[in-house]
Design a protein around this motif. Structure first.
Motif, PDB file in Angstrom:
ATOM      1  N   GLN A  20       4.431  -5.845  10.995  1.00 59.07           N
ATOM      2  CA  GLN A  20       5.411  -5.971  12.060  1.00 59.07           C
ATOM      3  C   GLN A  20       5.467  -7.403  12.580  1.00 59.07           C
ATOM      4  O   GLN A  20       4.544  -8.192  12.372  1.00 59.07           O
ATOM      5  CB  GLN A  20       5.059  -5.024  13.215  1.00 59.07           C
ATOM      6  N   VAL A  21       6.589  -7.726  13.243  1.00 61.52           N
ATOM      7  CA  VAL A  21       6.708  -9.040  13.861  1.00 61.52           C
ATOM      8  C   VAL A  21       5.560  -9.237  14.850  1.00 61.52           C
ATOM      9  O   VAL A  21       5.282  -8.371  15.678  1.00 61.52           O
ATOM     10  CB  VAL A  21       8.062  -9.180  14.591  1.00 61.52           C
ATOM     11  N   GLY A  22       4.882 -10.369  14.719  1.00 59.58           N
ATOM     12  CA  GLY A  22       3.721 -10.657  15.557  1.00 59.58           C
ATOM     13  C   GLY A  22       2.402 -10.376  14.870  1.00 59.58           C
ATOM     14  O   GLY A  22       1.350 -10.855  15.324  1.00 59.58           O
ATOM     15  N   ASP A  23       2.437  -9.608  13.765  1.00 60.50           N
ATOM     16  CA  ASP A  23       1.203  -9.285  13.039  1.00 60.50           C
ATOM     17  C   ASP A  23       0.765 -10.458  12.164  1.00 60.50           C
ATOM     18  O   ASP A  23       1.584 -11.255  11.707  1.00 60.50           O
ATOM     19  CB  ASP A  23       1.406  -8.060  12.140  1.00 60.50           C
ATOM     20  N   ARG A  24      -0.528 -10.508  11.928  1.00 54.39           N
ATOM     21  CA  ARG A  24      -1.054 -11.506  10.996  1.00 54.39           C
ATOM     22  C   ARG A  24      -0.889 -11.012   9.565  1.00 54.39           C
ATOM     23  O   ARG A  24      -1.115  -9.832   9.274  1.00 54.39           O
ATOM     24  CB  ARG A  24      -2.528 -11.795  11.275  1.00 54.39           C
ATOM     25  N   LEU A  25      -0.486 -11.897   8.679  1.00 55.68           N
ATOM     26  CA  LEU A  25      -0.339 -11.543   7.274  1.00 55.68           C
ATOM     27  C   LEU A  25      -1.712 -11.402   6.631  1.00 55.68           C
ATOM     28  O   LEU A  25      -2.687 -12.041   7.073  1.00 55.68           O
ATOM     29  CB  LEU A  25       0.451 -12.614   6.525  1.00 55.68           C
ATOM     30  N   PRO A  26      -1.812 -10.601   5.581  1.00 53.16           N
ATOM     31  CA  PRO A  26      -3.079 -10.550   4.836  1.00 53.16           C
ATOM     32  C   PRO A  26      -3.432 -11.931   4.290  1.00 53.16           C
ATOM     33  O   PRO A  26      -2.588 -12.827   4.202  1.00 53.16           O
ATOM     34  CB  PRO A  26      -2.783  -9.562   3.702  1.00 53.16           C
ATOM     35  N   ALA A  27      -4.656 -12.119   3.899  1.00 55.25           N
ATOM     36  CA  ALA A  27      -5.111 -13.401   3.363  1.00 55.25           C
ATOM     37  C   ALA A  27      -4.324 -13.761   2.102  1.00 55.25           C
ATOM     38  O   ALA A  27      -3.868 -12.875   1.359  1.00 55.25           O
ATOM     39  CB  ALA A  27      -6.598 -13.335   3.049  1.00 55.25           C
ATOM     40  N   GLU A  28      -4.153 -15.055   1.865  1.00 52.84           N
ATOM     41  CA  GLU A  28      -3.413 -15.513   0.687  1.00 52.84           C
ATOM     42  C   GLU A  28      -3.980 -14.903  -0.593  1.00 52.84           C
ATOM     43  O   GLU A  28      -3.225 -14.505  -1.481  1.00 52.84           O
ATOM     44  CB  GLU A  28      -3.465 -17.038   0.579  1.00 52.84           C
ATOM     45  N   ARG A  29      -5.307 -14.841  -0.687  1.00 55.16           N
ATOM     46  CA  ARG A  29      -5.940 -14.298  -1.883  1.00 55.16           C
ATOM     47  C   ARG A  29      -5.499 -12.863  -2.128  1.00 55.16           C
ATOM     48  O   ARG A  29      -5.175 -12.480  -3.267  1.00 55.16           O
ATOM     49  CB  ARG A  29      -7.462 -14.360  -1.735  1.00 55.16           C
ATOM     50  N   VAL A  30      -5.430 -12.080  -1.064  1.00 55.85           N
ATOM     51  CA  VAL A  30      -5.052 -10.668  -1.190  1.00 55.85           C
ATOM     52  C   VAL A  30      -3.598 -10.547  -1.632  1.00 55.85           C
ATOM     53  O   VAL A  30      -3.271  -9.774  -2.546  1.00 55.85           O
ATOM     54  CB  VAL A  30      -5.273  -9.935   0.150  1.00 55.85           C
ATOM     55  N   ILE A  31      -2.712 -11.327  -0.985  1.00 54.67           N
ATOM     56  CA  ILE A  31      -1.291 -11.252  -1.337  1.00 54.67           C
ATOM     57  C   ILE A  31      -1.073 -11.704  -2.772  1.00 54.67           C
ATOM     58  O   ILE A  31      -0.322 -11.073  -3.534  1.00 54.67           O
ATOM     59  CB  ILE A  31      -0.457 -12.103  -0.370  1.00 54.67           C
ATOM     60  N   ALA A  32      -1.711 -12.808  -3.161  1.00 55.61           N
ATOM     61  CA  ALA A  32      -1.534 -13.335  -4.514  1.00 55.61           C
ATOM     62  C   ALA A  32      -1.968 -12.314  -5.560  1.00 55.61           C
ATOM     63  O   ALA A  32      -1.299 -12.131  -6.593  1.00 55.61           O
ATOM     64  CB  ALA A  32      -2.319 -14.631  -4.678  1.00 55.61           C
TER      65      ALA A  32
END
Length: 227
Positions: A27-39
Motif C-alpha cells: 500500500q501507499v506508505g509501505d516499505r518495499l521488500p529488499a532489492e534482493r527479494v524483489i530481484a
C-alpha cells in the motif's frame, strides 16, 4: 508470475515490478521488500532493478530513505503510462511549463464539459467547495487548488491526461511554490474557477476552454510581473 528475460531490461522490469507490488498488496506508505527479494522474485539482476527503481524515484512513485529502504508514495495502476520530466524553478522554465499545462488543461476542460458524468461532476463540485473555503478565508492552498484541476482532468474521460499530469504534479507545483515567492498565485484567477465549474455543469465546451485559458493567462501575467 512471469519472469523477465535480461534482454527486456528496465521497461519490462518496471512492468513486472508493478504486477509484483499489486499482487503483494503493498500500500501507499509501505516499505518495499529488499532489492534482493524483489530481484529474485522477478528473475532480474539487481543492477536492472536499481535502474527501474531510479525511474520511479524520478517520477515520485517511490521514495528512497537512507538507512531505511524504499517506500511507495503513489498507487500503481494497471496499464498506466509514466513519463519523467525534470524542470528547474527558474522563471523562464516556469513559463515553458505553463505553456505545456495550457496545451493540456484547455483541451481537458473542453472534454470535461462534453463528457462529465454525474459522479465526476459531484467530485469536481466538492473539490471546488474545499478550495473555495480556503480562498474565502484569505488563504491559499495549492493542494486544494490542484485537486480541483485534477478533477477537471479526470472528468475529461481520457486516462492519459491524468497519467501525464500526475507525472508532472511536482513540476506543476513549482508554479505555486517557487523561488519567485509570488504571493497567493490563485487569488486573482480564483473567481474564474467558479466560471469554469459552471461551464462544465452546463456542458458549455467553448466557455469551459475559455475559462481554463483565462486562468492560465492570469498565472502568466503574475509570472511576467515578477520579472
Amino acid at each position: 508470475m512471469q519472469r523477465v528475460h535480461p534482454v527486456q531490461l528496465t521497461d519490462s522490469a518496471l512492468s513486472s515490478l508493478s504486477d509484483y507490488l499489486r499482487n503483494s498488496a503493498v500500500q501507499v506508505g509501505d516499505r518495499l521488500p529488499a532489492e534482493r527479494v524483489i530481484a529474485e522474485q522477478l528473475g532480474v539482476s539487481r543492477p536492472i532493478l536499481r535502474e527501474a527503481l531510479k525511474r520511479w524515484v524520478a517520477l515520485g512513485i517511490i521514495e528512497t530513505r537512507n538507512g531505511s529502504g524504499s517506500y511507495l508514495r503513489r498507487s500503481i495502476e494497471p496499464g498506466a503510462t509514466y513519463v519523467v520530466f525534470s524542470i528547474s524553478a527558474e522563471r523562464h522554465k516556469l513559463l515553458q511549463l505553463l505553456e505545456l499545462r495550457r496545451a493540456l488543461e484547455v483541451e481537458a476542460a473542453g472534454l470535461a464539459a462534453a463528457r462529465r458524468n454525474a459522479a465526476e461532476l459531484a467530485h469536481l463540485q466538492a473539490c471546488y467547495a474545499r478550495a473555495d473555503q480556503v480562498q474565502g478565508q484569505g488563504g491559499s492552498d495549492p493542494e486544494a487548488d490542484w485537486a480541483f484541476h485534477l478533477a477537471v482532468y479526470r472528468a475529461a474521460g481520457n486516462p492519459y491526461f491524468e497519467d501525464i499530469v500526475t507525472s508532472l504534479q511536482d513540476q506543476f507545483h513549482l508554479i505555486f511554490d517557487n523561488p519567485l515567492r509570488i504571493q497567493n498565485f490563485a487569488a486573482r484567477s480564483w473567481p474564474i474557477h467558479l466560471e469554469l465549474l459552471q461551464a462544465i455543469e452546463r456542458q458549455d465546451v467553448p466557455a469551459a476552454k475559455s475559462c481554463a485559458s483565462r486562468i492560465l493567462d492570469i498565472t502568466q501575467e503574475d509570472l511576467d510581473d515578477s520579472a
